[in-house]
Design a protein around this motif. Structure first.
Motif, mmCIF file in Angstrom:
data_model
loop_
_atom_site.group_PDB
_atom_site.id
_atom_site.type_symbol
_atom_site.label_atom_id
_atom_site.label_comp_id
_atom_site.label_asym_id
_atom_site.label_seq_id
_atom_site.Cartn_x
_atom_site.Cartn_y
_atom_site.Cartn_z
ATOM 1 N N GLU A 88 0.803 -1.215 0.000
ATOM 2 C CA GLU A 88 0.000 0.000 0.000
ATOM 3 C C GLU A 88 0.839 1.269 0.000
ATOM 4 O OE1 GLU A 88 -2.508 -0.444 3.385
ATOM 5 O OE2 GLU A 88 -3.506 -2.238 2.620
ATOM 6 N N LYS A 89 1.964 1.269 0.750
ATOM 7 C CA LYS A 89 2.721 2.515 0.933
ATOM 8 C C LYS A 89 4.207 2.385 0.586
ATOM 9 C CE LYS A 89 -0.738 4.896 2.641
ATOM 10 N NZ LYS A 89 -1.257 6.137 1.998
ATOM 11 N N GLN A 120 1.907 2.871 8.028
ATOM 12 C CA GLN A 120 0.872 1.930 7.601
ATOM 13 C C GLN A 120 1.037 0.586 8.312
ATOM 14 O OE1 GLN A 120 -1.724 2.760 5.593
ATOM 15 N NE2 GLN A 120 -2.542 0.747 6.195
#
Length: 254
Positions: free
Chosen positions: A176-177, A188
């Motif tokens: 995601e990050k 995250q």
């Protein structure tokens, strides 16, 4: 070479000083003695006879010997490290006995220190079936192997970890990050861990607060209750520390 034992040839040795001092836990008292070989032959010193200084008090020394397991050439003298053991349950204190060497009796002073030592069996438990609030019961054999009374501690709660939660949280954070840099990825990851992590599991030892005497063995009744937010489709594990022993548990989902 002549072998010196508790029954023969110990008159060929000499120990300097009036007493031998040993210090430590009862199962491993240690100290030093300065010994010399009064004979022309090489001596292998296996053990020396121990006598009882006071028949009414202290650990009985009957049929025990003071082991040295060293050798001395004719006329040689040296400082030698020695050890001796008593019953593990011997209470702390100062005990006196005697060692016969070179035709003389030397005082043997044993300073027994406090020693906390426990044994528990088994140290690992395996349970089946994960459900919110579910409880599991088992028994543990507990032995006080030290020389002072031991009070069973009160263990209230421990972590219940999903076996894959950290890997899953890390993998999702990178997906995601990962492209946004280290700080964003760690932020995250922290959010994912907080989301995935189960609450405290409750541990109860029925015998908490009971005092176990040295040498005594009892059965501990162990109860583990899972938190309400566990996932029935996941496996969980954790550990419970009792003094210097760690009890590990593993729960498989069905």
């Amino acid at each position: 070479m002549i072998t010196v034992t508790a029954n023969s040839f110990h008159d060929k040795l000499q120990v300097q000083g009036d007493e031998i001092v040993l210090n430590g836990p009862p199962s491993f008292l240690s100290g030093s003695i300065f010994i010399s070989n009064k004979d022309a032959d090489t001596l292998f010193i296996r053990d020396l006879p121990i006598g009882q200084a006071d028949k009414s008090e202290g650990p009985q020394m009957a049929r025990q010997t003071f082991k040295l397991l060293t050798s001395l050439k004719g006329g040689e003298e040296k400082m030698h490290r020695v050890s001796h053991s008593l019953s593990p349950s011997t209470p702390p204190g100062i005990y006196e006995s005697t060692v016969q060497v070179g035709g003389e009796e030397k005082k043997l002073k044993m300073i027994v220190q406090s020693n906390i030592e426990i044994d528990m069996y088994p140290l690992a438990f395996h349970f089946d079936g994960v459900a919110p609030g579910k409880s599991f019961d088992t028994q543990i054999t507990f032995t006080n192997s030290g020389n002072i009374p031991f009070k069973i501690p009160d263990t209230k709660h421990v972590n219940a970890f999903d076996e894959d939660f950290l890997c899953r949280a890390t993998s999702l954070a990178i997906r995601e990050k990962g492209g946004d840099g280290y700080i964003a990825t760690m932020d995250q990851l922290t959010k994912n861990v907080h989301k995935e992590m189960a609450g405290w599991a409750i541990v109860n030892l029925e015998e908490s607060g009971r005092t176990v005497q040295p040498g005594e063995t009892i059965q501990l009744h162990f109860k583990l209750t899972l938190p309400d937010n566990v996932d029935p489709g996941k496996d969980y594990f954790g550990s419970v520390r009792v003094w210097n022993k760690t009890l590990n548990y593993n729960i498989k989902s069905q």
